[in-house]
Motif scaffolding. Structure first.
Motif, PDB file in Angstrom:
ATOM      1  N   LEU A   1      24.570  -5.654  -2.357  1.00 23.99           N
ATOM      2  CA  LEU A   1      25.663  -4.741  -2.699  1.00 23.99           C
ATOM      3  C   LEU A   1      26.923  -5.494  -3.131  1.00 23.99           C
ATOM      4  N   PRO A   2      27.483  -6.396  -2.313  1.00 27.09           N
ATOM      5  CA  PRO A   2      28.678  -7.101  -2.784  1.00 27.09           C
ATOM      6  C   PRO A   2      28.426  -7.983  -3.996  1.00 27.09           C
ATOM      7  N   MET A   3      27.222  -8.532  -4.147  1.00 25.47           N
ATOM      8  CA  MET A   3      26.936  -9.365  -5.315  1.00 25.47           C
ATOM      9  C   MET A   3      27.056  -8.562  -6.604  1.00 25.47           C
ATOM     10  N   VAL A   4      26.512  -7.361  -6.624  1.00 23.84           N
ATOM     11  CA  VAL A   4      26.568  -6.548  -7.846  1.00 23.84           C
ATOM     12  C   VAL A   4      27.970  -5.968  -8.037  1.00 23.84           C
ATOM     13  N   TYR A   5      28.571  -5.450  -6.984  1.00 23.38           N
ATOM     14  CA  TYR A   5      29.937  -4.934  -7.101  1.00 23.38           C
ATOM     15  C   TYR A   5      30.871  -6.027  -7.632  1.00 23.38           C
TER      16      TYR A   5
ATOM     17  N   ARG B   1       0.794  -1.222   0.000  1.00 23.26           N
ATOM     18  CA  ARG B   1       0.000   0.000   0.000  1.00 23.26           C
ATOM     19  C   ARG B   1       0.827   1.272   0.000  1.00 23.26           C
ATOM     20  N   SER B   2       2.149   1.141  -0.143  1.00 19.11           N
ATOM     21  CA  SER B   2       3.008   2.320  -0.098  1.00 19.11           C
ATOM     22  C   SER B   2       4.384   1.944  -0.628  1.00 19.11           C
ATOM     23  N   LEU B   3       5.095   2.903  -1.220  1.00 15.62           N
ATOM     24  CA  LEU B   3       6.479   2.659  -1.630  1.00 15.62           C
ATOM     25  C   LEU B   3       7.395   2.458  -0.429  1.00 15.62           C
ATOM     26  N   ILE B   4       6.973   2.913   0.750  1.00 16.95           N
ATOM     27  CA  ILE B   4       7.809   2.661   1.934  1.00 16.95           C
ATOM     28  C   ILE B   4       7.305   1.455   2.738  1.00 16.95           C
ATOM     29  N   ASP B   5       6.381   0.679   2.144  1.00 16.36           N
ATOM     30  CA  ASP B   5       6.056  -0.628   2.710  1.00 16.36           C
ATOM     31  C   ASP B   5       7.163  -1.578   2.261  1.00 16.36           C
ATOM     32  N   THR B   6       8.347  -1.321   2.780  1.00 15.49           N
ATOM     33  CA  THR B   6       9.558  -2.058   2.400  1.00 15.49           C
ATOM     34  C   THR B   6      10.519  -2.010   3.572  1.00 15.49           C
ATOM     35  N   ASP B   7      11.630  -2.697   3.430  1.00 16.06           N
ATOM     36  CA  ASP B   7      12.622  -2.726   4.506  1.00 16.06           C
ATOM     37  C   ASP B   7      13.503  -1.490   4.468  1.00 16.06           C
ATOM     38  N   PHE B   8      13.850  -0.988   5.646  1.00 16.87           N
ATOM     39  CA  PHE B   8      14.646   0.228   5.767  1.00 16.87           C
ATOM     40  C   PHE B   8      15.995   0.099   5.069  1.00 16.87           C
ATOM     41  N   TYR B   9      16.607  -1.100   5.159  1.00 12.39           N
ATOM     42  CA  TYR B   9      17.922  -1.240   4.529  1.00 12.39           C
ATOM     43  C   TYR B   9      17.838  -1.076   3.023  1.00 12.39           C
ATOM     44  N   LYS B  10      16.685  -1.356   2.425  1.00 15.27           N
ATOM     45  CA  LYS B  10      16.531  -1.172   0.984  1.00 15.27           C
ATOM     46  C   LYS B  10      16.689   0.301   0.614  1.00 15.27           C
ATOM     47  N   LEU B  11      16.097   1.175   1.401  1.00 14.82           N
ATOM     48  CA  LEU B  11      16.197   2.606   1.112  1.00 14.82           C
ATOM     49  C   LEU B  11      17.608   3.112   1.383  1.00 14.82           C
ATOM     50  N   LEU B  12      18.244   2.616   2.444  1.00 13.12           N
ATOM     51  CA  LEU B  12      19.626   3.010   2.718  1.00 13.12           C
ATOM     52  C   LEU B  12      20.552   2.562   1.589  1.00 13.12           C
ATOM     53  N   MET B  13      20.390   1.318   1.145  1.00  9.79           N
ATOM     54  CA  MET B  13      21.210   0.829   0.038  1.00  9.79           C
ATOM     55  C   MET B  13      20.892   1.580  -1.243  1.00  9.79           C
TER      56      MET B  13
ATOM     57  N   VAL C   1      32.668  -2.173  -1.371  1.00  9.13           N
ATOM     58  CA  VAL C   1      31.294  -1.906  -0.933  1.00  9.13           C
ATOM     59  C   VAL C   1      31.293  -1.169   0.395  1.00  9.13           C
ATOM     60  N   LEU C   2      32.069  -1.667   1.344  1.00 10.92           N
ATOM     61  CA  LEU C   2      32.042  -1.095   2.686  1.00 10.92           C
ATOM     62  C   LEU C   2      32.776   0.236   2.747  1.00 10.92           C
ATOM     63  N   ALA C   3      33.751   0.429   1.876  1.00 12.01           N
ATOM     64  CA  ALA C   3      34.392   1.747   1.799  1.00 12.01           C
ATOM     65  C   ALA C   3      33.397   2.790   1.304  1.00 12.01           C
ATOM     66  N   ASP C   4      32.619   2.445   0.273  1.00  8.13           N
ATOM     67  CA  ASP C   4      31.579   3.355  -0.213  1.00  8.13           C
ATOM     68  C   ASP C   4      30.522   3.579   0.859  1.00  8.13           C
ATOM     69  N   TRP C   5      30.180   2.516   1.582  1.00  9.61           N
ATOM     70  CA  TRP C   5      29.163   2.618   2.638  1.00  9.61           C
ATOM     71  C   TRP C   5      29.633   3.556   3.748  1.00  9.61           C
ATOM     72  N   HIS C   6      30.897   3.423   4.123  1.00  8.13           N
ATOM     73  CA  HIS C   6      31.459   4.270   5.170  1.00  8.13           C
ATOM     74  C   HIS C   6      31.403   5.742   4.756  1.00  8.13           C
ATOM     75  N   GLU C   7      31.756   6.020   3.510  1.00  2.25           N
ATOM     76  CA  GLU C   7      31.726   7.396   3.022  1.00  2.25           C
ATOM     77  C   GLU C   7      30.290   7.908   2.941  1.00  2.25           C
ATOM     78  N   GLU C   8      29.383   7.029   2.505  1.00  3.08           N
ATOM     79  CA  GLU C   8      27.986   7.428   2.351  1.00  3.08           C
ATOM     80  C   GLU C   8      27.376   7.859   3.673  1.00  3.08           C
ATOM     81  N   HIS C   9      27.700   7.164   4.753  1.00  4.45           N
ATOM     82  CA  HIS C   9      27.022   7.379   6.031  1.00  4.45           C
ATOM     83  C   HIS C   9      27.911   8.022   7.088  1.00  4.45           C
ATOM     84  N   ASP C  10      29.024   8.606   6.669  1.00  4.22           N
ATOM     85  CA  ASP C  10      29.873   9.369   7.586  1.00  4.22           C
ATOM     86  C   ASP C  10      30.235   8.585   8.845  1.00  4.22           C
ATOM     87  N   GLY C  11      30.472   7.281   8.677  1.00  5.66           N
ATOM     88  CA  GLY C  11      30.877   6.478   9.826  1.00  5.66           C
ATOM     89  C   GLY C  11      29.739   5.888  10.625  1.00  5.66           C
ATOM     90  N   ASN C  12      28.467   6.172  10.261  1.00  4.39           N
ATOM     91  CA  ASN C  12      27.329   5.541  10.939  1.00  4.39           C
ATOM     92  C   ASN C  12      27.005   4.193  10.286  1.00  4.39           C
TER      93      ASN C  12
END
Length: 430
Positions: A242-246, A20-32, A263-274
């Motif tokens: 992420l690692p599968m496609v990379y 019923r919504s585009l955010i009726d999905t998992d949070f990690y999907k939006l983060l990725m 993958v994790l280097a990009d992730w670290h930069e994306e989220h400023d260490g969070n």
């Protein structure tokens, strides 16, 4: 409280679309998705439905016209204003403005791309092709639709009172699990059950039950819509996609070996260490940790999603110690095939040695085992995975060879590159 049995009895009401919504999905999907949007937005991918449980004949159970109607409805969805406001203005993991303005502007204009559906014997072939940030958002709603339509097919022959009794028994079954878990001190547990839930209404009920029954021990839900509606924490970081496609994009063996760390280097930069959680099992946990750069040892923790969970946790503890880290300050999230007995066992084994948390999935939101004749509502293993990226096949090895996927020659190549030896096969329930 919603009378779920009555709503199921009238499940063709337009008030109850499955998604019923585009955010009726998992949070990690939006983060990725935001990370992909920033780093790999032009990558072309193909996602495909994979039914690991071939004994469940989805094409015999689910009417193709009804399936298309639900998928077409998903393609009509757009982000609502209050959903955009929630994503733009809410605090996630202690960080405001987790989602950048350029990503949000793109997301606000998004409609999901076309799908390809074909019946092949007693199963459906369902694929999605296009730009990675768009196509990846099909995974969770597609799975939710197939799971719920399968459930509706089983429930369709039940009378109203039979449905009332069924849901009363399922509620009792879950509440008994919660009563066992509420006795555990310092428990941390979240709902990870969107992708293979019985239904949206049932997942929402399960989340409310967990919130009331477990109090502060229930730390949130992976489902963004339920998190918004129920004022709960949205939980999630990243996944194998992420690692599968990379890795599929890697030009040679050396680049392939480096891909999971890129993958994790990009992730670290994306989220400023969070959001610094490692998911190490895509190409084997042992090899990943053995060759990991030292900076990864300083991350918050590890999610264990395949293989024997206790073995995975012991491996992580040894790795942290070898890298000069204190395991008692690290977080281990168990998330593979959990039920309350396994949660209790793992908590007893590792509490005090690491910070323990649990992502409880299918057996939270879809445990109707033993409640229907012939167990026709028992959960089964259905996934939707990236199978190709820029014309190259993707591969997943996992710590459980029964979860491996990809062409046989590429699986052999990946095992060689990542140094994966003999693995212990385990039954895949979900």
């Amino acid at each position: 409280m919603v009378d779920i049995a009555t709503r199921v009895w009238n499940h063709k009401w337009k008030i109850d679309p499955i998604v019923r919504s585009l955010i009726d999905t998992d949070f990690y999907k939006l983060l990725m998705c935001q990370s992909v949007f920033r780093n790999k937005r032009d990558t072309q991918v193909t996602f495909s439905l994979i039914n690991r449980s071939q004994h469940v004949p989805l094409a015999k159970l689910i009417d193709e016209g009804e399936l298309r109607e639900q998928l077409d409805h998903i393609r009509s969805l757009a982000l609502r204003r209050n959903e955009s406001t929630w994503l733009r203005g809410n605090t996630f993991y202690g960080k405001r403005q987790m989602f950048r303005s350029d990503f949000m502007e793109w997301f606000e204009g998004l409609r999901l791309p076309p799908y390809h559906l074909e019946r092949v014997g007693d199963q459906y072939e369902l694929t999605f092709e296009g730009a990675w940030p768009e196509v990846m958002l099909w995974e969770i709603p597609a799975l939710a639709v197939l799971m719920e339509l399968r459930g509706r097919a089983v429930l369709n022959d039940m009378g109203r009172f039979e449905l009332q009794v069924l849901y009363a028994r399922a509620m009792t079954k879950l509440w008994e699990k919660i009563e066992r878990l509420r006795e555990v001190p310092d428990l941390r547990i979240a709902d990870f059950g969107t992708r293979r839930r019985h239904s949206f209404l049932w997942q929402d009920w399960c989340v409310q039950a967990m919130f009331e029954g477990l109090g502060d021990s229930f730390v949130g839900t992976s489902n963004c819509l339920i998190a918004k509606n129920r004022d709960l924490e949205a939980i999630g970081t990243n996944a194998h996609e992420l690692p599968m496609v990379y890795a599929a994009l890697a030009k040679d063996d050396a680049a392939l070996k480096q891909a999971p760390y890129d993958v994790l280097a990009d992730w670290h930069e994306e989220h400023d260490g969070n959001l610094r959680m490692i998911l190490p099992d895509t190409y084997g946990t042992d090899g990943f940790l053995k060759d990991a750069p030292d900076w990864l040892a300083g991350w918050t923790g590890i999610r264990i999603d395949s293989g024997d969970p206790a073995t995975g946790a012991e491996t992580a503890i040894r790795w942290w110690k070898d890298r000069g880290e204190d395991p008692t300050q690290k977080l281990v999230i168990f998330s593979d095939g959990l039920d309350e007995t396994k949660i209790l066992e793992l908590h007893a084994q590792f509490a005090g040695r690491v910070r323990v948390s649990f992502g409880w999935g299918t057996l939270l939101t879809n445990d109707f085992r033993g409640l229907t004749p012939d167990d026709r509502l028992a959960p089964f293993s259905l996934v939707c995975k990236a199978i190709e990226a820029d014309g190259r096949p993707t591969v997943k090895l996992s710590d459980n060879p029964n979860k491996a996927m990809g062409p046989a020659d590429q699986i052999d190549r990946y095992k060689r590159v990542f140094g994966v030896g003999e693995q212990a096969a385990q039954q895949v329930l979900v």
